[in-house]
Design a protein around this motif. Structure first.
Motif, short mmCIF file in Angstrom:
data_model
loop_
_atom_site.label_atom_id
_atom_site.label_comp_id
_atom_site.label_asym_id
_atom_site.label_seq_id
_atom_site.Cartn_x
_atom_site.Cartn_y
_atom_site.Cartn_z
N VAL A 341 0.83 -1.20 0.00
CA VAL A 341 0.00 0.00 0.00
C VAL A 341 0.87 1.25 0.00
O VAL A 341 0.49 2.28 -0.56
CB VAL A 341 -0.96 -0.02 1.19
CG1 VAL A 341 -1.84 1.22 1.20
CG2 VAL A 341 -1.84 -1.25 1.13
N MET A 344 1.38 2.32 -3.46
CA MET A 344 0.27 3.11 -3.98
C MET A 344 0.35 4.54 -3.46
O MET A 344 0.12 5.50 -4.20
CB MET A 344 -1.05 2.48 -3.57
CG MET A 344 -1.25 1.08 -4.13
SD MET A 344 -2.71 0.26 -3.44
CE MET A 344 -3.99 1.34 -4.05
N GLN A 429 -6.60 5.51 -7.59
CA GLN A 429 -6.94 6.70 -6.84
C GLN A 429 -7.28 7.88 -7.74
O GLN A 429 -7.88 8.85 -7.30
CB GLN A 429 -5.78 7.10 -5.92
CG GLN A 429 -5.47 6.02 -4.90
CD GLN A 429 -4.47 6.49 -3.90
OE1 GLN A 429 -4.83 7.20 -2.97
NE2 GLN A 429 -3.23 6.13 -4.07
N THR A 446 -8.36 3.45 -1.07
CA THR A 446 -6.98 3.14 -0.73
C THR A 446 -6.79 3.10 0.78
O THR A 446 -6.06 2.26 1.31
CB THR A 446 -6.02 4.19 -1.35
OG1 THR A 446 -6.25 4.25 -2.75
CG2 THR A 446 -4.58 3.81 -1.10
#
Length: 718
Positions: A341, A344, A429, A446
């Motif tokens: 994550v 991201m 996103q 997210t």
């Protein structure tokens, strides 16, 4: 690092004893080893004791420490043929800190051990080395220990006046042997009911006060809950809040200590009596107390309770837990399970440079909202399952093959998206795009994903916050979960409000496309790890269906990029096949994976196997783990595989057990709860003499494990 952490804790939990004989920097216990004999005769039985002078406001612990803490231990290395009995524990007091209640001693305590000299003991001087360890707590807890050497003479018995006085006082403060009170314990409709009968209670409410129950087993009652007392002539009733072992029923006898004040000759005298409560029985017909008088609660030590113990955890104790939660959430950003994550979010931070400052701030807050809302939702489920008596553990959602397979699919699709195989908006996103609604939805999702992926990890400080939350009313517990979410989201919110922190990055260009492609591979890595978790949960069949699912998803993603009606039908067929494969993965039966060859030294855990190994006089190390717990795997491949650690395990003949919590296991869940663990990892090091286990920290190093082995092996009493 240890000094830095200690300094940080000291800033949060300021408060130290101020007695002149104790240094402001500790130690907080002045220990000494004493004996009631200077010289002993062959065949004589005498006593050796650990005496502790404790700093004002601090306390050490009883054999059942209560909600937290660790009992004091004394290990004697006796000459050949000498034998030692069990430690004698004076009756404890109760000490409150926020929502927790602990049992122990303040000011001073003497803990005697009976020792017998063999008939053929040779005359002359004898040296007895000893090692003691204890936990001493005020608003913070400090582990302390000491090495001692006692020299005695074998010959004509001779008394030691000072040691004998301390040991005699310890026996006077110890509970009387069972017999003075009959006791029964049964599960009532709303409480656990302990009934008592005996002549010592003949004074009723006029002659007895401050009556309270201290159980030997830490899982019988909720220690912090009020003990409601009803008194009659020669009888008493205590209504208690059940603990884990008595939540449904009482199926076995449980022992403990009844402590109370009794009026004698116009003065109040404290008395303590050991009881063994008959299961499912009542020894009197007293009705419940209409209201709980102040004296019915366990006696609180005024020096250790203070403001922190008031208002059901409000005030300082709640903010203490909140700080722990916030710091734990911050550290969670550095844990291995959150790395995908972070990829991201790294892409998000780069793309934010091209949007309006107000929109960037809003996206940061929306991401934080996704994190906090998901933490609250998972926390609510976690608390609800616990309250219903289920085997809840933090990260329990990853015990479901369907959830694991769904996350693997999501990671795979995000990776394909980053490589440009297909587009939904501009990215998950959509940050920096002209479609603001999509970007905002993506930011929230997210945040949701960050929590789901982070859940298997328990960061430093986070364990303490979770333990606090489990003892609180739902609204307080959920507030703690909210602070965990705030800590996880905080770095990205700061960057959203201060984008100048990204000034070190070059101007936007082709490198941003390349970065996005590179960051696809951590997502694929996370997908591989999740499929490996499925292998441990469902075996080869589950992996086969998961791979079919990924193949179908890749086909659907490719078909999605084509144009025309046939392409749409093809993409739909791929999506249906993906959903079907996900379903068949989710319904695969659980399997138990065979240990790998490199793990042959580790046996499958069970309470019976541990007890059998301990009965052989072996130290025991238990690794409570799960395939979905990244911290567990890091420890397994790191500290627990170090050559020095493995060698020490082998040299000391340590019995090694692994408790695999990858799939649901009620016995493992109960053991985690018994040791105050919200989830895995949990590491227990049992000593070779039958004492209580050491609980090791969730992040291991080789030196931590080796020191635990040394402590366990040194606890021999003969």
């Amino acid at each position: 690092m240890i000094r830095s952490i200690a300094a940080f804790l000291a800033l949060i939990f300021a408060g130290a004893a101020s007695a002149q004989e104790f240094s402001p920097d500790g130690p907080w216990v002045h220990p000494r080893l004493v004996s009631d004999r200077q010289a002993v005769a062959p065949g004589e039985t005498f006593h050796i004791a650990l005496h502790q002078d404790i700093a004002p406001g601090w306390h050490t612990y009883w054999l059942n420490p209560g909600d937290s803490g660790e009992p004091t231990r004394l290990d004697l290395t006796l000459p050949e043929g000498w034998t030692a009995g069990e430690m004698t524990w004076p009756a404890p007091g109760a000490y409150s800190l926020g929502p927790l209640t602990n049992y122990g001693y303040s000011d001073a305590v003497t803990l005697p051990v009976q020792v017998t000299v063999p008939e053929d003991a040779a005359p002359g001087p004898v040296e007895i080395p000893a090692y003691g360890s204890w936990l001493v707590c005020e608003d913070i807890c400090v582990p302390e220990d000491g090495e001692f050497l006692l020299t005695l003479e074998v010959g004509e018995s001779r008394r030691d006046a000072d040691g004998a006085a301390l040991i005699s006082a310890a026996f006077e403060a110890a509970p009387e042997a069972p017999g003075a009170l009959q006791a029964g314990l049964e599960r009532g409709p709303d409480s656990l009911v302990l009934t008592l009968a005996g002549d010592v209670l003949a004074g009723g409410s006029d002659g007895v006060r401050a009556l309270s129950f201290f159980p030997f087993n830490g899982s019988i009652i909720d220690h912090a809950a009020e003990q409601r007392v009803a008194l009659g002539e020669g009888e008493a009733r205590l209504d208690l809040r059940p603990g884990r072992l008595t939540r449904q029923s009482v199926n076995e006898a449980y022992g403990g200590v009844i402590r109370f004040d009794m009026r004698q000759d116009g003065a109040w005298r404290t008395r303590a009596i050991e009881i063994e409560a008959a299961p499912g029985e009542s020894v009197n017909d007293l009705a419940p107390a209409a209201a709980a008088p102040a004296a019915s609660s366990p006696p609180r030590d005024s020096a250790s309770g203070g403001a922190a113990g008031q208002a059901n955890g409000a005030g300082f104790s709640f903010w203490q837990a909140a700080v722990f939660a916030l710091v734990g959430g911050l550290i969670l950003n550095l844990m291995p399970c959150v790395f995908p994550v972070l990829s991201m979010k790294a892409l998000t931070l780069v793309e934010k440079r091209g949007i309006e400052r107000s929109e960037g701030r809003l996206l940061g807050l929306i991401f934080a909202a996704g994190v906090i809302v998901t933490f609250l939702a998972l926390g609510a489920v976690f608390l609800a399952v616990r309250a219903a008596g289920g085997d809840a553990a933090w990260g329990m959602q990853l015990q479901s093959p369907g959830v694991v397979a769904g996350l693997a699919l999501l990671m795979f699709l995000i990776g394909l998206n980053f490589l440009g195989a297909f587009e939904i908006g501009t990215s998950l996103q959509s940050v920096g795009s002209g479609v603001r609604d999509s970007g905002r939805r993506g930011a929230f999702l997210t945040g949701v994903l960050a929590v789901f992926v982070a859940a298997p990890c328990i960061a430093p400080f986070m364990a303490g916050a979770l333990a606090y939350a489990l003892t609180q009313p739902p609204h307080v517990a959920l507030a703690v979960f909210g602070f965990l979410g705030a800590g996880l989201a905080l770095p990205f919110v700061i960057v959203a409000f201060y984008p100048g922190l990204l000034s070190f990055l070059p101007r936007p260009g082709a490198w941003m496309v390349r970065l996005r492609q590179v960051l696809a591979f951590p997502m694929f890595g996370a997908g591989i790890w999740l499929v490996w978790v499925l292998a441990a949960q469902t075996g080869p069949n589950g992996v086969l269906w998961a791979l079919i699912m990924l193949l179908a998803a890749g086909f659907a993603a490719w078909a999605f990029t084509l144009r025309g009606a046939l392409a749409r039908v093809t993409a739909l067929a791929g999506a249906v096949l993906t959903a079907g494969a996900l379903y068949f993965t989710a319904v695969q039966p659980a399997v138990t994976a065979a240990p790998a060859a490199s793990d042959a030294v580790w046996a499958d855990w069970s309470p019976e196997a541990v007890e059998e190994a301990r009965a052989e006089g072996r130290a025991v190390f238990v690794d409570f783990t799960a395939a979905w717990c990244v911290t567990c795997q890091v420890n397994k491949l790191g500290a627990l595989s170090e050559r020095a650690v493995v060698s020490r395990f082998n040299e000391e003949n340590v019995a090694l057990f692994r408790a695999d919590f990858t799939n649901r296991d009620r016995r493992i869940a109960d053991t985690l709860a018994q040791h105050g663990a919200a989830g895995v990892p949990l590491y227990l090091m049992y000593p070779d003499n039958g004492g209580e286990p050491d609980v090791l920290p969730p992040l291991l190093t080789g030196s931590i494990v080796i020191r635990a082995v040394e402590r366990a092996i040194s606890r021999q009493t003969d």
